[in-house]
Write a protein that holds these residues in place. Structure first.
Motif, PDB file in Angstrom:
ATOM      1  N   VAL A 191      36.428  43.221  25.725  1.00  0.00           N
ATOM      2  CA  VAL A 191      36.771  41.918  26.295  1.00  0.00           C
ATOM      3  C   VAL A 191      38.289  41.816  26.384  1.00  0.00           C
ATOM      4  O   VAL A 191      38.991  42.137  25.434  1.00  0.00           O
ATOM      5  N   GLU A 192      38.772  41.396  27.528  1.00  0.00           N
ATOM      6  CA  GLU A 192      40.208  41.216  27.694  1.00  0.00           C
ATOM      7  C   GLU A 192      40.526  39.737  27.840  1.00  0.00           C
ATOM      8  O   GLU A 192      39.741  38.967  28.406  1.00  0.00           O
ATOM      9  N   TYR A 193      41.684  39.370  27.346  1.00  0.00           N
ATOM     10  CA  TYR A 193      42.171  38.000  27.481  1.00  0.00           C
ATOM     11  C   TYR A 193      43.240  38.035  28.572  1.00  0.00           C
ATOM     12  O   TYR A 193      44.246  38.730  28.449  1.00  0.00           O
ATOM     13  N   ILE A 194      42.981  37.332  29.653  1.00  0.00           N
ATOM     14  CA  ILE A 194      43.781  37.457  30.868  1.00  0.00           C
ATOM     15  C   ILE A 194      44.642  36.212  31.070  1.00  0.00           C
ATOM     16  O   ILE A 194      44.145  35.091  30.940  1.00  0.00           O
ATOM     17  N   ALA A 195      45.887  36.432  31.398  1.00  0.00           N
ATOM     18  CA  ALA A 195      46.756  35.307  31.740  1.00  0.00           C
ATOM     19  C   ALA A 195      46.872  35.231  33.257  1.00  0.00           C
ATOM     20  O   ALA A 195      46.906  36.261  33.935  1.00  0.00           O
ATOM     21  N   SER A 196      46.908  34.026  33.778  1.00  0.00           N
ATOM     22  CA  SER A 196      47.037  33.848  35.217  1.00  0.00           C
ATOM     23  C   SER A 196      48.327  34.499  35.691  1.00  0.00           C
ATOM     24  O   SER A 196      49.368  34.386  35.051  1.00  0.00           O
ATOM     25  N   GLY A 197      48.250  35.197  36.820  1.00  0.00           N
ATOM     26  CA  GLY A 197      49.446  35.846  37.363  1.00  0.00           C
ATOM     27  C   GLY A 197      49.599  37.274  36.902  1.00  0.00           C
ATOM     28  O   GLY A 197      50.450  38.013  37.396  1.00  0.00           O
ATOM     29  N   GLN A 198      48.753  37.672  35.944  1.00  0.00           N
ATOM     30  CA  GLN A 198      48.773  39.050  35.462  1.00  0.00           C
ATOM     31  C   GLN A 198      48.351  40.002  36.581  1.00  0.00           C
ATOM     32  O   GLN A 198      47.512  39.670  37.402  1.00  0.00           O
ATOM     33  N   LYS A 199      48.946  41.180  36.593  1.00  0.00           N
ATOM     34  CA  LYS A 199      48.615  42.146  37.647  1.00  0.00           C
ATOM     35  C   LYS A 199      47.682  43.208  37.121  1.00  0.00           C
ATOM     36  O   LYS A 199      47.752  43.619  35.981  1.00  0.00           O
ATOM     37  N   GLN A 200      46.785  43.642  38.011  1.00  0.00           N
ATOM     38  CA  GLN A 200      45.959  44.792  37.679  1.00  0.00           C
ATOM     39  C   GLN A 200      46.039  45.701  38.894  1.00  0.00           C
ATOM     40  O   GLN A 200      45.480  45.385  39.943  1.00  0.00           O
ATOM     41  N   GLY A 201      46.767  46.808  38.782  1.00  0.00           N
ATOM     42  CA  GLY A 201      47.028  47.629  39.954  1.00  0.00           C
ATOM     43  C   GLY A 201      47.751  46.767  40.979  1.00  0.00           C
ATOM     44  O   GLY A 201      48.764  46.153  40.665  1.00  0.00           O
ATOM     45  N   ASP A 202      47.162  46.681  42.177  1.00  0.00           N
ATOM     46  CA  ASP A 202      47.775  45.853  43.232  1.00  0.00           C
ATOM     47  C   ASP A 202      47.257  44.430  43.183  1.00  0.00           C
ATOM     48  O   ASP A 202      47.712  43.574  43.921  1.00  0.00           O
ATOM     49  N   MET A 203      46.265  44.200  42.351  1.00  0.00           N
ATOM     50  CA  MET A 203      45.581  42.904  42.394  1.00  0.00           C
ATOM     51  C   MET A 203      46.254  41.904  41.461  1.00  0.00           C
ATOM     52  O   MET A 203      46.496  42.183  40.295  1.00  0.00           O
ATOM     53  N   LEU A 204      46.550  40.745  42.016  1.00  0.00           N
ATOM     54  CA  LEU A 204      47.119  39.679  41.211  1.00  0.00           C
ATOM     55  C   LEU A 204      45.959  38.812  40.734  1.00  0.00           C
ATOM     56  O   LEU A 204      45.191  38.296  41.532  1.00  0.00           O
ATOM     57  N   LEU A 205      45.802  38.684  39.428  1.00  0.00           N
ATOM     58  CA  LEU A 205      44.685  37.907  38.907  1.00  0.00           C
ATOM     59  C   LEU A 205      45.082  36.437  38.815  1.00  0.00           C
ATOM     60  O   LEU A 205      46.137  36.106  38.283  1.00  0.00           O
ATOM     61  N   THR A 206      44.242  35.574  39.339  1.00  0.00           N
ATOM     62  CA  THR A 206      44.505  34.143  39.228  1.00  0.00           C
ATOM     63  C   THR A 206      43.369  33.509  38.447  1.00  0.00           C
ATOM     64  O   THR A 206      42.281  34.083  38.334  1.00  0.00           O
ATOM     65  N   VAL A 207      43.602  32.347  37.923  1.00  0.00           N
ATOM     66  CA  VAL A 207      42.660  31.675  37.042  1.00  0.00           C
ATOM     67  C   VAL A 207      42.435  30.263  37.589  1.00  0.00           C
ATOM     68  O   VAL A 207      43.391  29.593  37.935  1.00  0.00           O
ATOM     69  N   PRO A 208      41.174  29.829  37.724  1.00  0.00           N
ATOM     70  CA  PRO A 208      40.933  28.519  38.351  1.00  0.00           C
ATOM     71  C   PRO A 208      41.323  27.331  37.476  1.00  0.00           C
ATOM     72  O   PRO A 208      41.703  26.287  37.967  1.00  0.00           O
TER      73      PRO A 208
END
Ligand SMILES: *[C@@H]1O[C@H](CO)[C@@H](O)[C@H](O)[C@H]1NC(C)=O
Ligand SMILES: *[C@@H]1O[C@H](CO)[C@@H](O)[C@H](O)[C@H]1NC(C)=O
Ligand SMILES: *[C@@H]1O[C@H](CO)[C@@H](O)[C@H](O)[C@H]1NC(C)=O
Length: 379
Positions: free
Chosen positions: A63-80
């Protein structure tokens, strides 16, 4: 205690005073939006190392704890919701104990986004079981990548664990859906609202929790047999595709505050079974419209009841509006299935799926004896 910065102290106090499971009210579960972070000492990078590291939750697996704006490869992760979410890798799960009322029905709503894999599935269950459901996260219905999903269960005990589990088999164990905003709502048994309407929850007002900030509605995945529906009275019949529950805060709704948008064309049917008397005549009335979500085109809803069927065309400008339609039929059995499907779906400019809205459905008995022939009517 000197509080230079009040928020962490308040958060800590909240954690201390509510160690026991809180009685479920309608809304987010405790730390349901994952804004209370794990202690750094229990993390390795983004990976959560301790089972109880995330306040109020128990985690297993990757399980990973993700912060909004964090990058994964080219993908920018956003959080609703807020600034954090979790990601469930292969065979990973999150769970929380909730206290409920034995015998009552509950719906769970949560937001999820798929990441690298094309097709992801989440298994939602309550323990002690036996209820569980597999929710496919395979189609992107929204342009943000996030969708909200609803699932329902009947509480067999006063204290249950809600488990969200990804049993995926991706090559990359870190690949898996993001989860945010987990909420619960008590569902009251469906009742006929107007005395002569034989349908339960015909106006779709009783349904799952809708997040105040979710502009994308709530997807109601297909019910598998003997599961409970998050839309009391109704079943969603499909292999993998959903219908969308829309609310008047974010969409155009023909009547009341809630309606159903048929977003998957012929692949998904919305159905209710009603006790009827063979030979008697009944009239089904309903509204067909658009949700005001820029779904532009020629929409069509087909309604089936007994051996009757009608097709209702609706030319949508995508700005909201509706028309009333009706179908008269003679019952041929002691149970009649009332079914709605959309003849097609529309792909919007941003690639998301949309379709006609159905609302305000009623079924009344119009004669005591068998009519000579069936009639199709449209208002
Ligand atoms: C975080 O973990 C460290 C080391 O285990 C501990 O000393 C500290 O009290 C923890 N902080 C909180 C806020 O739990
Ligand atoms: C943290 O993760 C890295 C990379 O997977 C690993 O090499 C390291 O041993 C981990 N550290 C701890 C304390 O588990
Ligand atoms: C979901 O998980 C439950 C509990 O672990 C299990 O009993 C059930 O078989 C699973 N369902 C599916 C469809 O994988």
């Amino acid at each position: 205690m000197v509080a230079n910065n009040g928020a962490p102290v308040v958060a800590l106090l909240l954690l201390l005073v509510s160690a026991a499971a809180r009685a479920a009210g309608d809304g987010l579960l405790q730390n349901g939006n994952f804004e209370y972070s794990p202690n750094k000492s229990q993390m390795n990078g983004t990976r959560v190392m301790g089972e109880y590291a995330i306040p109020y939750w128990k985690v297993t697996g990757f399980v990973e704890y993700i912060a909004s704006g964090q990058k994964q490869g080219d993908m920018l992760l956003t959080v609703p919701e807020g600034a954090h979410a979790v990601r469930l890798g292969n065979e990973a799960s999150i769970q929380q104990q909730i206290s409920v009322t034995r015998g009552m029905y509950y719906s769970i709503t949560f937001s999820a986004a798929r990441t690298c894999a094309q097709s992801e599935k989440l298994n939602v269950s309550v323990a002690p079981g036996p209820e569980s459901g597999e929710l496919p996260i395979q189609t992107v219905y929204t342009s943000s990548g996030w969708d909200s999903y609803a699932w329902a269960f009947k509480a067999k005990r006063g204290l249950v664990s809600l488990i969200i589990h990804n049993h995926g088999e991706d090559d990359d164990p870190a690949c898996g859906p993001l989860i945010d905003s987990v909420a619960i709502k008590t569902l009251y048994p469906p009742q006929a609202t107007q005395t002569d309407n034989m349908l339960k929850n015909g106006d779709f007002e009783e349904g799952p929790y809708v997040f105040p900030n979710a502009r994308w509605g709530v997807l109601l995945p297909p019910n598998t047999e003997d599961e409970h529906s998050p839309l009391p009275g109704w079943m969603v019949l499909s292999y993998t595709k959903a219908v969308k529950y829309v609310d008047s805060a974010h969409f155009a709704v023909p009547h009341g505050a809630r309606a159903v948008e048929l977003v998957s064309g012929l692949e998904t049917a919305l159905m209710q079974e009603v006790p009827t008397v063979p030979g008697r005549s009944y009239r089904l009335e309903f509204s067909v419209g658009d949700a005001g979500d820029s779904c532009v085109g020629s929409l069509q809803v087909r309604a089936y009841a007994g051996e009757g069927c009608t097709t209702v065309p609706y030319n949508s400008q995508g700005t909201g509006g509706h028309t009333r339609a009706s179908l008269e039929f003679a019952a041929v059995a002691d149970v009649t299935r009332v079914v709605f499907v959309s003849s097609s779906y529309i792909t919007k400019w941003d690639g998301t799926l949309c379709g006609p809205v159905v609302d305000d459905v009623s079924l009344v008995c119009v004669s005591q004896q068998a009519p000579p022939s069936r009639r199709l009517l449209r208002l």
